[in-house]
Design an enzyme around this catalytic site. Structure first.
Site, short mmCIF file in Angstrom:
data_model
loop_
_atom_site.label_atom_id
_atom_site.label_comp_id
_atom_site.label_asym_id
_atom_site.label_seq_id
_atom_site.Cartn_x
_atom_site.Cartn_y
_atom_site.Cartn_z
N LYS A 262 0.85 -1.20 0.00
CA LYS A 262 0.00 0.00 0.00
C LYS A 262 0.88 1.25 0.00
CE LYS A 262 -3.57 2.38 2.59
NZ LYS A 262 -4.55 2.36 3.65
N GLU A 268 10.44 -4.58 4.90
CA GLU A 268 10.58 -5.99 4.52
C GLU A 268 10.24 -6.19 3.04
OE1 GLU A 268 8.91 -4.79 7.08
OE2 GLU A 268 8.87 -6.17 8.78
N HIS A 440 -6.28 -32.75 17.84
CA HIS A 440 -5.17 -33.57 18.31
C HIS A 440 -4.03 -32.69 18.81
CE1 HIS A 440 -7.07 -37.20 16.79
NE2 HIS A 440 -7.52 -36.40 15.83
N LYS A 565 8.97 -0.65 14.38
CA LYS A 565 9.61 -0.32 13.10
C LYS A 565 10.69 0.74 13.31
CE LYS A 565 5.42 -0.69 10.26
NZ LYS A 565 4.53 0.07 9.39
O1 LIG Z 1 1.01 -2.76 2.24
P1 LIG Z 1 2.12 -2.15 3.02
O2 LIG Z 1 2.11 -0.66 2.98
O3 LIG Z 1 3.45 -2.71 2.61
O4 LIG Z 1 1.89 -2.53 4.53
C1 LIG Z 1 1.97 -3.85 5.02
C2 LIG Z 1 1.56 -3.89 6.48
O5 LIG Z 1 2.40 -2.97 7.17
C3 LIG Z 1 2.16 -2.74 8.54
O6 LIG Z 1 2.67 -3.77 9.32
C4 LIG Z 1 0.72 -2.54 8.89
O7 LIG Z 1 0.53 -2.70 10.26
C5 LIG Z 1 -0.19 -3.50 8.16
O8 LIG Z 1 -1.52 -3.11 8.35
C6 LIG Z 1 0.12 -3.51 6.69
O9 LIG Z 1 -0.75 -4.40 6.06
#
Ligand SMILES: O=P(O)(O)OC[C@H]1O[C@H](O)[C@H](O)[C@@H](O)[C@@H]1O
Length: 635
Positions: A262, A268, A440, A565
């Protein structure tokens, strides 16, 4: 409705709709925070007293439920389940999705009180605000419109005065066009080979939803037929082992990489995207990137800076929360590439069917509202901290991990939307595994240890039908026998009297007794396909929203993930500096002694490792280029 309750409605509605009010409350909270002195506990108590009026826990509806707990404590599900009418009444159905909540520790009176609580907390107004594009995610000043990502073309949903549905369908049209071309071999890789393998690089909401849906569909025979000859994989973790596993056995010439983020800043994802880009460049050269890498993001500027042609970028919008984004290009592009666009359309239709039901059905018949209220009852009144998600359907194996993010990132909050500390627990600890595997493993604790409300999810028609000659039931029947049995075992239990009648030795009676009275609900779908997976997704999403609405939270931000982060960024810089300087950390670096010691141990250990070849770093020898060699300071 009592006057205090209607007062609370007004208060809630005001804080919900008016940015000015939110600001004022925030300022108050800030002022209060400054006043926080000797112990934060005391300060919290001050805040709670000053803001008490805006907490749902101060309403008569909440208190009436609190009182009612005493009545429920006198009941046992063993007896409640003998009531034919109660069993009839505590079921719901919408568009083939059947829910039985007779095994919840509720009576019809409890439900009436819960629906009253929903009204007192302005749930209807909040649903309306959501569907009409209000900026209800006030800490980020954003609308919450994942429902628009599955709205039919004819629907009008305005954000800041402009209809967003045409934008949604423009992107869907682009996904259809692109995925059709990749699937029919019109769009080929750099060396002219068709792109049969797709690797999606993304984490959190840019990973878990698509993985859940892909896992749900891949063994459905009709969807599997559409996916024949194609591969879909995910790369989420920044652990290089995940890189190795995701790329293992793939040929860059036939691989399309979809970078899903997003923000396009997630550390990562961006490191993994650079790593995979290098894997492509090493094999095919720089010019191959435009044919082999596409992106899904709200940040098209960063996509282009990364080196992906903006023409090959699929947009979505800040009013789609990451964990609610599977119906946007985040999920639809990978799924269209794998299964074809028609499957996506079915999935979106299923989700929209539940969306419309959520927006229009009266509370008493509304599945997400009812399930959300039941969860609220379990958490806030019966003191159940966790919830187990137990699909009796292997294809739903990734439902629990996805709902973990949807629910825990949404409702794991300590303050209400206006910043007031809550005086009741919020959120629940979600976990789960498909039945019968869980039986189990951890069911022992659920049967005789802690009380953990369970969601049992089953289907009538299995994706795979196996009926062995000589067996009295089919393999899927066998699975479903457990679905029915476990719910009753939890609810009814087994008494010492019953055990004695079976000649159980006295010494074993305490061990073999099942107290029962353990709540669960059962969800049954006609079958698991793209449509019903969409319904299930929407049901869980809205159920979480209802809980957040009642608790007065902002379920659509996630500030709690930020601190870690930031600290990782600092550690990264320290690691780099210390290695360059050839030094160890000391107290002047500003870490606590524990972290300082661990970091030093790690740096010392790493310094002793000898990497002869790059394949020591990338265990499967996947990445074999100069750029991927370990830094010389390692050796
Ligand atoms: O889609 P991105 O911007 O890479 O974000 C990936 C993820 O990042 C963070 O950990 C947020 O807490 C998540 O809600 C999100 O989905």
């Amino acid at each position: 409705m009592s006057s205090s309750a209607s007062g609370a409605v007004l208060k809630n509605a005001t804080s919900f709709f008016s940015a000015k009010t939110i600001k004022t409350n925030k300022n108050n909270t800030l002022k209060n925070k400054k006043r926080m002195k000797p112990s934060s506990k005391a300060a919290t108590a001050v805040l709670q007293t000053e803001h008490k009026g805006s907490l749902i826990s101060s309403t008569s509806e909440w208190n009436s439920l609190k009182e009612h707990v005493k009545d429920i404590e006198k009941t046992h599900l063993r007896d409640l389940l003998k009531d034919y009418n109660r069993c009839e009444n505590l079921t719901l159905e919408h568009d083939g999705v059947y829910v039985d909540y007779a095994r919840q520790r509720v009576t019809e009176e409890t439900m009436e009180k819960l629906y009253a609580l929903a009204r007192a907390s302005g749930v209807k107004e909040k649903i309306n605000a959501m569907f009409s594009g209000e900026a209800m995610n006030s800490t980020e000043n954003r609308a919450v419109l994942h429902v628009a990502t599955r709205a039919p073309r004819s629907k009008v949903i305005n954000v800041d005065g402009s209809n967003v549905v045409p934008d949604v369908h423009d992107v869907l049209d682009k996904i259809k066009d692109f995925s059709d071309r990749v699937r029919n071999g019109e769009w080929v890789g750099h060396t002219g080979l068709p792109l049969t393998d797709v690797v999606c690089v993304g984490i959190g909401g840019s990973f878990l939803g698509p993985l859940f849906v892909h896992t749900a569909l891949k063994t459905n025979q009709s969807h599997a037929a559409d996916a024949q000859g194609r591969n879909l994989r995910f790369l989420a973790n920044v652990d290089p082992v995940d890189v190795a596993r995701a790329l293992n056995g793939l040929n860059p010439e036939t691989t399309l990489v979809v970078v899903v983020s997003k923000t396009f800043t997630t550390a990562e994802t961006m490191l993994n995207a650079r790593t995979v880009r290098q894997w492509i460049i090493a094999a095919l050269g720089k010019e191959a990137v435009s044919k082999h890498m596409v992106a899904v993001s709200t940040n098209l500027k960063l996509v282009s800076e990364f080196g992906i042609d903006p023409k090959n970028a699929f947009a979505f919008w800040d009013w789609v929360g990451g964990r609610y984004s599977v119906c946007s290009a985040v999920g639809m592009l990978p799924l269209a590439l794998q299964y074809g666009f028609e499957t996506c359309e079915q999935f979106l239709k299923g989700a929209w069917s539940m969306d419309e039901h959520f927006a229009t059905a009266e509370f008493e018949k509304n599945l997400p509202v009812t399930l959300g209220l039941i969860s609220t009852w379990n958490v806030s009144f019966l003191g159940c901290d966790a919830r187990a998600i137990l699909p009796y359907c292997q294809a739903l194996a990734k439902l629990a991990p996805h709902i973990q993010q949807v629910a825990m990132e949404s409702n794991g909050k300590g303050v209400t939307i206006d910043g007031t500390p809550v005086d009741y627990p919020t959120g629940e600890i979600d976990f789960g595994e498909p039945g019968t595997n869980g039986q189990h493993s951890f069911y022992q604790l659920i049967h005789q240890g802690r009380v953990i409300p369970c969601d049992f999810i089953g289907v009538i028609k299995s994706q795979q039908s196996v009926y062995l000659k000589g067996e009295i039931v089919s393999n899927h029947d066998e699975l479903m026998c457990n679905f029915f049995a476990q719910a009753d075992a939890l609810a009814v239990g087994k008494t010492p009297v019953e055990l004695r009648a079976e000649n159980c030795p006295d010494t074993l009676i305490p061990h073999k007794t099942f107290t029962g009275n353990r709540p669960s609900l059962s969800i049954m779908l006609p079958e698991l396909n793209a449509y019903t997976t969409g319904q299930l997704l929407s049901l869980y999403e809205h159920r979480v929203a209802v809980q957040g609405f009642v608790w007065g939270l902002n379920s659509f931000d996630q500030w709690g993930v930020e601190l870690g982060k930031v600290l990782a960024t600092r550690v990264r810089a320290t690691m780099h500096d210390k290695r360059n300087e050839g030094k160890m950390l000391d107290s002047s670096d500003g870490y606590n002694h524990s972290t300082e010691r661990m970091l030093n141990r790690y740096l010392q250990g790493k310094a002793q490792l000898k990497y002869d070849t790059p394949s020591d770093v990338f265990p499967c020898d996947l990445i074999n280029s100069e750029e991927c060699r370990p830094p010389s300071s390692y050796a």
